[in-house]
Design an enzyme around this catalytic site. Structure first.
Site, PDB file in Angstrom:
ATOM      1  N   TYR A  13      50.381  43.965  36.000  1.00 55.10           N
ATOM      2  CA  TYR A  13      49.802  43.134  34.939  1.00 55.10           C
ATOM      3  C   TYR A  13      50.914  42.584  34.045  1.00 55.10           C
ATOM      4  O   TYR A  13      50.890  41.427  33.660  1.00 55.10           O
ATOM      5  CB  TYR A  13      48.791  43.940  34.131  1.00 55.10           C
ATOM      6  CG  TYR A  13      47.548  44.288  34.933  1.00 55.10           C
ATOM      7  CD1 TYR A  13      46.542  43.330  35.110  1.00 55.10           C
ATOM      8  CD2 TYR A  13      47.388  45.537  35.530  1.00 55.10           C
ATOM      9  CE1 TYR A  13      45.405  43.626  35.863  1.00 55.10           C
ATOM     10  CE2 TYR A  13      46.261  45.842  36.272  1.00 55.10           C
ATOM     11  CZ  TYR A  13      45.268  44.883  36.444  1.00 55.10           C
ATOM     12  OH  TYR A  13      44.152  45.164  37.191  1.00 55.10           O
ATOM     13  N   ASN A  73      38.812  35.999  37.331  1.00 54.00           N
ATOM     14  CA  ASN A  73      39.308  35.064  38.353  1.00 54.00           C
ATOM     15  C   ASN A  73      38.127  34.436  39.105  1.00 54.00           C
ATOM     16  O   ASN A  73      37.365  35.139  39.760  1.00 54.00           O
ATOM     17  CB  ASN A  73      40.188  35.864  39.333  1.00 54.00           C
ATOM     18  CG  ASN A  73      40.690  35.016  40.497  1.00 54.00           C
ATOM     19  OD1 ASN A  73      40.552  33.799  40.485  1.00 54.00           O
ATOM     20  ND2 ASN A  73      41.272  35.684  41.492  1.00 54.00           N
ATOM     21  N   CYS A  82      44.142  38.249  43.122  1.00 57.93           N
ATOM     22  CA  CYS A  82      44.236  39.146  41.964  1.00 57.93           C
ATOM     23  C   CYS A  82      44.204  40.612  42.405  1.00 57.93           C
ATOM     24  O   CYS A  82      44.567  41.490  41.633  1.00 57.93           O
ATOM     25  CB  CYS A  82      43.135  38.836  40.953  1.00 57.93           C
ATOM     26  SG  CYS A  82      41.478  38.903  41.628  1.00 57.93           S
ATOM     27  N   HIS A  83      43.794  40.846  43.652  1.00 57.51           N
ATOM     28  CA  HIS A  83      43.807  42.229  44.144  1.00 57.51           C
ATOM     29  C   HIS A  83      45.242  42.756  44.302  1.00 57.51           C
ATOM     30  O   HIS A  83      45.448  43.950  44.463  1.00 57.51           O
ATOM     31  CB  HIS A  83      43.054  42.334  45.476  1.00 57.51           C
ATOM     32  CG  HIS A  83      43.597  41.449  46.563  1.00 57.51           C
ATOM     33  ND1 HIS A  83      43.234  40.119  46.693  1.00 57.51           N
ATOM     34  CD2 HIS A  83      44.497  41.686  47.550  1.00 57.51           C
ATOM     35  CE1 HIS A  83      43.878  39.594  47.732  1.00 57.51           C
ATOM     36  NE2 HIS A  83      44.657  40.523  48.271  1.00 57.51           N
ATOM     37  N   GLU A 143      46.154  43.985  54.123  1.00 62.02           N
ATOM     38  CA  GLU A 143      47.450  43.310  54.024  1.00 62.02           C
ATOM     39  C   GLU A 143      48.611  44.280  54.255  1.00 62.02           C
ATOM     40  O   GLU A 143      49.772  43.875  54.206  1.00 62.02           O
ATOM     41  CB  GLU A 143      47.582  42.654  52.640  1.00 62.02           C
ATOM     42  CG  GLU A 143      46.504  41.600  52.390  1.00 62.02           C
ATOM     43  CD  GLU A 143      46.686  40.875  51.056  1.00 62.02           C
ATOM     44  OE1 GLU A 143      47.611  41.218  50.300  1.00 62.02           O
ATOM     45  OE2 GLU A 143      45.886  39.958  50.797  1.00 62.02           O
TER      46      GLU A 143
END
Lengths: 158, 203
Positions: free
Chosen positions: B140, B163, B171-172, B198
């Protein structure tokens, strides 16, 4: 000011407007009229001042599109079609075609009132509200329309 | 008083009507006439049914089930335009890329984004977030700093929490500096799923 997403109007009212239009202009032209109705509504939609009475607003537009379609059809020459009425050409013969032709020939107010009363099964108060006339006037239009239909249909049917 | 004439009027003349086919034709016509401001469609994904909303400028909203599709459409109607129609065919490009992403065939999205639902600092935060590559994570504080104000990490958290285009603006990939997962609009299970997909989270 808040207007609901236009999609919700289509979802909620397309089917009933289609039934309404099918009775006004016949099944073959109902879908075109419905497209025209929603296109006009979509064009004007963001300019509406509020989101009240949207259903009544759509019915008003539909009624106008139906009147346009019937007028256009009235102007079409019939002789090229070998005596077949443009209104019914290309459609499978409807069971109650005589009746529906008579309905379409009613004066606009009587036609709308009769269709709202029987085809859409609305109470007189609601019909009045939707047509912007009093409950009593709605009742009278239905009565006058039915009187005329009884006469027309009995002549055609016998 | 029910008589024969009334019965026939009630029965009407049969006219088949298919809502889906009708709305498809309507949305096509509306788009051709320049009257379709927002088109939406849905997509079944491993994270549930996603709703995709696009404008002529690009992807404007992507939402998880449970976020309340009707509320979202209402919000878009108020903030962008009420000329919204269901038109899945216009969301095909986005849906195809999402499909590819979930099945491991795609690492970056190249659909244009319509940022109109985002204001001010939140926009800078989300743009910084959009630059975090597939497979990596940030914090953040780092995205706040990238957005121009390192101390505004709380505001950055809020921006990420609202978002409008999760997954596509990743945003993850933003976590707590201490290694905690932080929050996620779609719930932490979805955040974990995406990070595992990912390869950024192994357990």
């Amino acid at each position: 000011m808040h207007l609901p997403p236009f999609a919700s109007l289509v979802e909620a009212h397309a089917a009933e407007l289609h039934r309404f239009l099918a009775r006004l202009v016949g099944p073959a032209d109902a879908e075109d009229c419905l497209q025209e109705t929603f296109m006009s509504a979509l064009r004007a939609y963001p300019r509406l001042r509020h989101g009240d009475h949207l259903r009544a607003w759509l019915y008003t537009i539909a009624q106008r599109k139906a009147t346009d379609a019937l007028r256009r059809r009235g102007r079409q020459p019939t002789r090229d079609l070998g005596g077949v009425e443009p209104a019914t050409s290309g459609e499978p013969p409807a069971v109650d075609d005589g009746l529906w032709r008579a309905v379409r020939a009613l004066p606009a107010k009587q036609r709308t009132a009769v269709l709202h009363r029987f085809a859409l099964d609305l109470a007189y108060a609601e019909i009045g509200e939707r047509m912007g006339i009093s409950e009593e006037a709605a009742r009278q239009n239905v009565r006058a329309g039915m009187r005329r239909l009884r006469k027309e249909v009995s002549v055609h049917d016998r | 008083m029910t008589d024969e004439l009334e019965r026939r009027l009630r029965a009407g003349d049969a006219a088949a009507f298919e809502l889906e086919r009708f709305s498809r034709a309507l949305s096509q016509r509306a788009a051709d006439a320049g009257l379709l401001d927002v088109a939406y469609g849905s997509l079944d994904s491993p994270l549930g049914r996603l709703t995709v909303m696009v404008t002529p400028r690009g992807l404007v909203r992507l939402s998880y089930p449970g976020e309340g599709v009707n509320d979202q459409l209402d919000e878009v109607a108020t903030r962008i335009s009420p000329r919204i129609l269901r038109a899945p065919q216009r969301t095909d490009a986005v849906r195809r890329q999402l499909d590819d992403y979930f099945s491991g065939r795609r690492r970056t999205f190249d659909v244009p984004i319509d940022w109109r639902l985002v204001r001010g600092f939140a926009g800078a935060v989300l743009q910084a977030t959009a630059r975090i590559p597939f497979g990596s994570v940030s914090t953040y504080r780092d995205v706040a700093s990238e957005a121009g104000s390192a101390n505004a990490y709380r505001a950055a958290g809020n921006a990420l929490g609202s978002n409008p285009v999760p997954i596509v603006v990743p945003c993850h990939r933003v976590l707590h500096a201490g290694g905690g997962l932080g929050g996620y609009t779609g719930g932490l299970d979805r955040k974990r799923y995406l990070l595992r997909l990912e390869g950024a989270l192994v357990d």
